[in-house]
Design a protein around this motif. Sequence first.
Motif, PDB file in Angstrom:
ATOM      1  N   UNK A 115       0.842  -1.199   0.000  1.00 63.21           N
ATOM      2  CA  UNK A 115       0.000   0.000   0.000  1.00 63.21           C
ATOM      3  C   UNK A 115       0.873   1.244   0.000  1.00 63.21           C
ATOM      4  N   UNK A 116       0.324   2.320  -0.561  1.00 64.01           N
ATOM      5  CA  UNK A 116       1.029   3.582  -0.606  1.00 64.01           C
ATOM      6  C   UNK A 116       0.779   4.402   0.648  1.00 64.01           C
ATOM      7  N   UNK A 117       1.267   5.644   0.664  1.00 65.97           N
ATOM      8  CA  UNK A 117       1.104   6.514   1.830  1.00 65.97           C
ATOM      9  C   UNK A 117      -0.367   6.774   2.186  1.00 65.97           C
ATOM     10  N   UNK A 118      -1.250   6.699   1.178  1.00 64.07           N
ATOM     11  CA  UNK A 118      -2.676   6.918   1.441  1.00 64.07           C
ATOM     12  C   UNK A 118      -3.424   5.666   1.847  1.00 64.07           C
ATOM     13  N   UNK A 119      -2.715   4.548   1.945  1.00 62.94           N
ATOM     14  CA  UNK A 119      -3.344   3.296   2.338  1.00 62.94           C
ATOM     15  C   UNK A 119      -3.969   2.522   1.192  1.00 62.94           C
ATOM     16  N   UNK A 120      -3.927   3.084  -0.019  1.00 64.25           N
ATOM     17  CA  UNK A 120      -4.501   2.396  -1.183  1.00 64.25           C
ATOM     18  C   UNK A 120      -3.505   1.401  -1.753  1.00 64.25           C
ATOM     19  N   UNK A 121      -3.996   0.326  -2.406  1.00 61.99           N
ATOM     20  CA  UNK A 121      -3.087  -0.637  -3.029  1.00 61.99           C
ATOM     21  C   UNK A 121      -2.119   0.054  -3.974  1.00 61.99           C
ATOM     22  N   UNK A 122      -0.875  -0.377  -3.952  1.00 65.73           N
ATOM     23  CA  UNK A 122       0.159   0.278  -4.748  1.00 65.73           C
ATOM     24  C   UNK A 122       1.062  -0.758  -5.378  1.00 65.73           C
ATOM     25  N   UNK A 123       1.743  -0.381  -6.479  1.00 63.23           N
ATOM     26  CA  UNK A 123       2.713  -1.301  -7.076  1.00 63.23           C
ATOM     27  C   UNK A 123       3.993  -1.314  -6.269  1.00 63.23           C
TER      28      UNK A 123
END
Length: 200
Positions: A190-198
Amino acid sequence: MRGKLAVLGVAVVATLSGCSAVTASATATPTTAPKATASPTPMRVIAVATPKAHTGAPGLGTTGSNWQSIVKSLTGYGQWLLGNPDPSMTGNVAMPGCGMSGRLGQQVSGLLNSNTYVQAVAPVITQVVGPSAPAGNTVGLIVVAGRAAEPVLGQKKGTVITTIAPYAPTTLSVTLTKGSDSKWRLCEVTGPDGAPAPLL
């Protein structure tokens, strides 16, 4: 691992025919639907052959607790997989049932179905922070990683079809899960916003 991977050369066209709205009045007489006289024809399944790998798969060093080495090994193999699409091999780096398994599987299948592959660029991993020793089969890491732009090529002619935009250095939360073979695999990123990230 590639949140911005473009949809490449694949179009699915759904055609609906013979559909119309039907309204019933208070005086309408119910009717019996005609019986089907033939069984529906099963949908044809077209298997897409996995192309021959351009290069041999890199070795995986994913045991122990040297987190930077483990993350580099996982990302290196993941990059190789995008350059040599084979959905049957995603389980080597992503734990089945986890979010990364689904995302990586979709990317690899999309490349395979569109007869393309990524000319991978090694990601730049500048920081990996994790516990000195894992307690259990799940571990959380903080990873700072980025990647340059990557061309996407056609399998047959090797011509550039599109380019995946560069991924600026980003702080990611990475969860690894240890399998029964004692090897760590990606579970969630997850990224800094908590959303799934690569990760790649």
